[in-house]
Design a protein around this motif. Structure first.
Motif, PDB file in Angstrom:
ATOM      1  N   VAL A   1       0.828  -1.236  -0.001  1.00 16.87           N
ATOM      2  CA  VAL A   1       0.041   0.020   0.008  1.00 16.87           C
ATOM      3  C   VAL A   1       0.967   1.103  -0.026  1.00 16.87           C
ATOM      4  N   MET A   2       2.011   1.236   0.628  1.00 19.76           N
ATOM      5  CA  MET A   2       2.888   2.417   0.784  1.00 19.76           C
ATOM      6  C   MET A   2       3.684   2.491  -0.495  1.00 19.76           C
ATOM      7  N   ARG A   3       4.017   1.357  -1.248  1.00 14.83           N
ATOM      8  CA  ARG A   3       4.758   1.574  -2.430  1.00 14.83           C
ATOM      9  C   ARG A   3       3.903   2.140  -3.478  1.00 14.83           C
ATOM     10  N   GLN A   4       2.407   1.677  -3.647  1.00 17.73           N
ATOM     11  CA  GLN A   4       1.679   2.192  -4.511  1.00 17.73           C
ATOM     12  C   GLN A   4       1.326   3.681  -4.140  1.00 17.73           C
ATOM     13  N   LEU A   5       1.307   3.992  -2.992  1.00 21.25           N
ATOM     14  CA  LEU A   5       1.106   5.350  -2.606  1.00 21.25           C
ATOM     15  C   LEU A   5       2.360   6.546  -3.154  1.00 21.25           C
ATOM     16  N   ARG A   6       3.439   5.710  -2.835  1.00 22.74           N
ATOM     17  CA  ARG A   6       4.456   6.521  -3.543  1.00 22.74           C
ATOM     18  C   ARG A   6       4.644   6.680  -4.992  1.00 22.74           C
ATOM     19  N   ASP A   7       4.230   5.528  -5.772  1.00 24.60           N
ATOM     20  CA  ASP A   7       3.966   5.887  -7.181  1.00 24.60           C
ATOM     21  C   ASP A   7       3.190   6.390  -7.679  1.00 24.60           C
ATOM     22  N   ASP A   8       1.901   6.456  -6.889  1.00 23.30           N
ATOM     23  CA  ASP A   8       0.807   7.486  -7.381  1.00 23.30           C
ATOM     24  C   ASP A   8       1.304   8.908  -7.171  1.00 23.30           C
ATOM     25  N   ALA A   9       2.077   9.012  -5.993  1.00 17.92           N
ATOM     26  CA  ALA A   9       2.418  10.497  -5.803  1.00 17.92           C
ATOM     27  C   ALA A   9       3.388  11.090  -6.744  1.00 17.92           C
ATOM     28  N   ARG A  10       4.291  10.235  -7.144  1.00 17.23           N
ATOM     29  CA  ARG A  10       5.445  10.734  -8.107  1.00 17.23           C
ATOM     30  C   ARG A  10       4.728  10.966  -9.428  1.00 17.23           C
ATOM     31  N   ARG A  11       3.602  10.191  -9.867  1.00 18.64           N
ATOM     32  CA  ARG A  11       2.737  10.432 -10.976  1.00 18.64           C
ATOM     33  C   ARG A  11       2.091  11.908 -10.869  1.00 18.64           C
ATOM     34  N   ILE A  12       1.462  11.952  -9.941  1.00 14.00           N
ATOM     35  CA  ILE A  12       0.750  13.003  -9.678  1.00 14.00           C
ATOM     36  C   ILE A  12       1.859  14.351  -9.686  1.00 14.00           C
ATOM     37  N   ALA A  13       2.893  14.243  -9.331  1.00 12.52           N
ATOM     38  CA  ALA A  13       3.760  15.413  -8.840  1.00 12.52           C
ATOM     39  C   ALA A  13       4.275  16.016 -10.235  1.00 12.52           C
TER      40      ALA A  13
END
Length: 456
Positions: free
Chosen positions: A148-160
């Motif tokens: 869940v945290m790996r996915q959160l970081r991936d999503d955040a980088r895409r949004i960034a």
């Protein structure tokens, strides 16, 4: 050097009183000033050994005041800047002007005392010392190797990568601020400032805090101006006053704004990230949040998981916060045993990552020895339960045997503790639940020995 005299300059009486009480307990002599005018007067009357100077004040900002003291070749004593709106940009500017250090609010008392001690040891600064903020902290990153945290970081980088508005949803203490900083650090605006502003802290001066103030041609920048070229993280957006919601929405749509009392029109160059612990859609239906502002913010929603949803990350989080607190606050290093880590993996963590950090800090400060055993963890958790249960059974025990004044105080204490629990540590929400004016509420909490930060 505990006979040194310290001048505390802050417009919030609660902070002045708290810092004064703690420093006097350490043996320091303390004077206080509530604004720039009284600070100037205090410095003219007697130069102290150290100044703790708030950046945001009603009449003049702390950086401007520091500039005045620098005109004579540098401050006559070490100056430590304090602000809840701290950024590396502000820290660098304060360093250039001769400030010794920079600490952020809410104040960490171990860090405050350590900073005071080191600043006093430095004496009058010749070459300004580098600020903690100017040195820079490691890039914020949500900690955890779980899926869940790996996915959160991936999503955040895409949004960034896309310069659009972001709405972070998550329980109090789940790590929304950390994720906002992570998005900023991976965005094209990474070289710009990261400004944090809590909507729950905005009172009558909310317009000035957001848009800045211009008094007789003397401008004091607000959060939107300080964040120019970077990111503004608006925490607890669910608590933003309805009128301010409309004003901010208008500014965000037009891309232009004016300081309060000023005529100059400024261009807006800010990425907005908003955080909320409440469902804004529910607040819209209840009439507490503007529907148009909600839809404007809800372009890219991102959910920050509660710690109970990724408890496998607890050992890594414990290790991270031990190292962080040792380096940041100068606490003695202690290591959690495997049994202690396993016990904490089975804890429910109602306060999420913030509760974990507070627990680690308490164990490092209060405990002894190199190892943190499971028995010490159990004792700390039991103390947490006792604190939490203080508000339970509000109507079960009315202390009818006590004199009226003592019975009333007992009832008020338990009532406010329960409402603070429901407000998840937010004083702004607590004021709404109780119907009390915030200044009076702060005084009442202090008189009853209730620290809202313990619930934050």
């Amino acid at each position: 050097m505990n006979s040194a005299q310290i001048l505390v300059v802050d417009d919030e009486q609660e902070i002045r009183d708290l810092v004064e009480e703690i420093l006097e307990d350490e043996g320091y002599r303390v004077r206080t000033a509530q604004d720039g005018a009284s600070a100037r007067e205090a410095m003219r009357a007697h130069v102290p050994d150290l100044v703790l100077l708030d950046i945001w004040m009603p009449d003049v900002d702390g950086v401007t005041l520091l500039k005045e003291w620098t005109d004579g070749g540098g401050p006559a004593c070490p100056v430590v800047m304090m602000s809840g709106h701290g950024t590396v940009e502000t820290a660098v500017e304060a360093t250039r002007l001769g400030a010794w250090d920079f600490i952020e609010k809410p104040l960490s008392m171990p860090k405050l005392l350590l900073t005071v001690e080191r600043a006093l040891e430095s004496g009058r600064p010749g070459t300004p010392q580098p600020l903690a903020g100017a040195r820079g902290e490691p890039a914020a990153e949500p900690v955890g190797k779980s899926a869940v945290m790996r996915q959160l970081r991936d999503d955040a980088r895409r949004i960034a990568a896309h310069d659009t508005r972001v709405l972070l949803r998550g329980e109090a203490g789940a790590g929304k601020r950390c994720l906002a900083r992570y998005i900023h650090d991976h965005s094209p605006r990474r070289e710009g400032p990261f400004i944090e502003l809590s909507a729950g802290s905005l009172g009558e001066r909310g317009v000035g805090d957001l848009f800045g103030i211009d008094r007789n041609g003397q401008p004091a920048p607000g959060a939107l101006e300080l964040a120019r070229g970077g990111t503004l993280y608006l925490a607890d957006v669910c608590e933003l006053d309805a009128e301010l919601q409309g004003q901010l929405l208008s500014v965000l749509k037009s891309g232009r704004f004016q300081r309060q009392g000023g005529a100059e029109v400024l261009d807006l160059d800010v990425r907005l990230i908003a955080g909320t612990r409440l469902e804004l859609a529910d607040a819209v239906r209840a009439g507490r949040f503007r529907e148009d502002f909600y839809y404007y913010l809800d372009v890219v929603p991102l959910a920050v998981p509660a710690l109970r949803e990724h408890v496998e990350d607890v050992p890594e989080l414990l290790h991270y916060y031990v190292n962080c607190l040792v380096e940041r606050d100068g606490l003695s290093y202690r290591e959690f045993t495997v049994a202690a880590q396993n016990r904490l993996r089975n804890h429910s963590w109602p306060g999420n990552v913030r509760e974990l950090e507070n627990l680690v800090q308490r164990l490092l400060i209060m405990g002894e020895g190199e190892k943190i055993e499971v028995a010490e963890v159990e004792a700390a958790l039991a103390e947490e339960r006792r604190s939490g249960n203080a508000a339970e059974g509000l109507s079960a025990d009315l202390h009818l045997e006590l004199p009226l004044r003592e019975a009333r105080e007992a009832f008020e204490r338990r009532y406010l503790q329960e409402q603070l629990r429901r407000a998840q540590g937010s004083v702004g929400q607590l004021a709404r639940l109780t119907g009390m004016e915030r200044t009076h509420l702060y005084r009442k909490l202090k008189a009853l020995g209730i620290d809202p930060r313990e619930r934050a």
